[in-house]
Motif scaffolding. Structure first.
Motif, short mmCIF file in Angstrom:
data_model
loop_
_atom_site.label_atom_id
_atom_site.label_comp_id
_atom_site.label_asym_id
_atom_site.label_seq_id
_atom_site.Cartn_x
_atom_site.Cartn_y
_atom_site.Cartn_z
N TYR A 1 0.84 -1.21 0.00
CA TYR A 1 0.00 0.00 0.00
C TYR A 1 0.87 1.26 0.00
O TYR A 1 0.65 2.18 -0.78
N ARG A 2 1.88 1.27 0.85
CA ARG A 2 2.76 2.43 0.95
C ARG A 2 3.53 2.65 -0.35
O ARG A 2 3.72 3.79 -0.78
N GLN A 3 3.94 1.58 -1.02
CA GLN A 3 4.62 1.72 -2.31
C GLN A 3 3.66 2.29 -3.36
O GLN A 3 4.04 3.14 -4.17
N GLN A 4 2.42 1.83 -3.33
CA GLN A 4 1.42 2.37 -4.25
C GLN A 4 1.22 3.88 -4.02
O GLN A 4 1.07 4.64 -4.98
N LEU A 5 1.25 4.29 -2.77
CA LEU A 5 1.15 5.73 -2.46
C LEU A 5 2.35 6.48 -3.02
O LEU A 5 2.20 7.54 -3.64
N ARG A 6 3.55 5.93 -2.81
CA ARG A 6 4.75 6.60 -3.32
C ARG A 6 4.75 6.70 -4.84
O ARG A 6 5.31 7.63 -5.40
N ASP A 7 4.12 5.73 -5.51
CA ASP A 7 4.09 5.71 -6.98
C ASP A 7 3.02 6.62 -7.58
O ASP A 7 2.99 6.81 -8.80
N LEU A 8 2.12 7.17 -6.75
CA LEU A 8 1.03 7.98 -7.29
C LEU A 8 1.48 9.12 -8.20
O LEU A 8 0.95 9.27 -9.30
N PRO A 9 2.44 9.95 -7.81
CA PRO A 9 2.84 11.05 -8.71
C PRO A 9 3.40 10.54 -10.04
O PRO A 9 3.09 11.10 -11.09
N LYS A 10 4.18 9.48 -9.99
CA LYS A 10 4.76 8.93 -11.23
C LYS A 10 3.66 8.36 -12.12
O LYS A 10 3.70 8.52 -13.35
N ASN A 11 2.67 7.71 -11.51
CA ASN A 11 1.59 7.07 -12.27
C ASN A 11 0.49 8.05 -12.67
O ASN A 11 -0.40 7.69 -13.45
#
Length: 82
Positions: A43-53
């Motif tokens: 979940y935390r990695q998905q949050l970190r990836d939000l701006p890139k995605n």
């Protein structure tokens, strides 16, 4: 004149808040099982990836169909583990 935050700034601010609220899940003394910690890490990695995605987020539309900068960006936020 008031400087309104950009959609990306709001996305990053919300993401940072959610990451901070879930920091405890990754501590060595967390009461979570290893599998629960893994779910939270994902979940935390998905949050970190939000701006890139979401390199060009848009504001959600209001009831009149217009972009509304008082609402969160219109992106798919990851689901927090239970």
């Amino acid at each position: 004149m008031i400087n309104m935050p950009t959609c990306m700034e709001v996305l990053r601010g919300r993401r940072t808040m959610l990451l901070q609220q879930s920091d405890w899940t990754q501590f060595a003394d967390s009461p979570l099982s290893d599998s629960q910690k893994s779910e939270w890490a994902t979940y935390r990695q998905q949050l970190r990836d939000l701006p890139k995605n979401n390199p060009d987020p848009k504001w959600e539309k209001n009831s009149e169909g217009e972009e509304d900068n008082t609402l969160l960006p219109d992106i798919n936020w990851p689901t927090k583990p239970e």
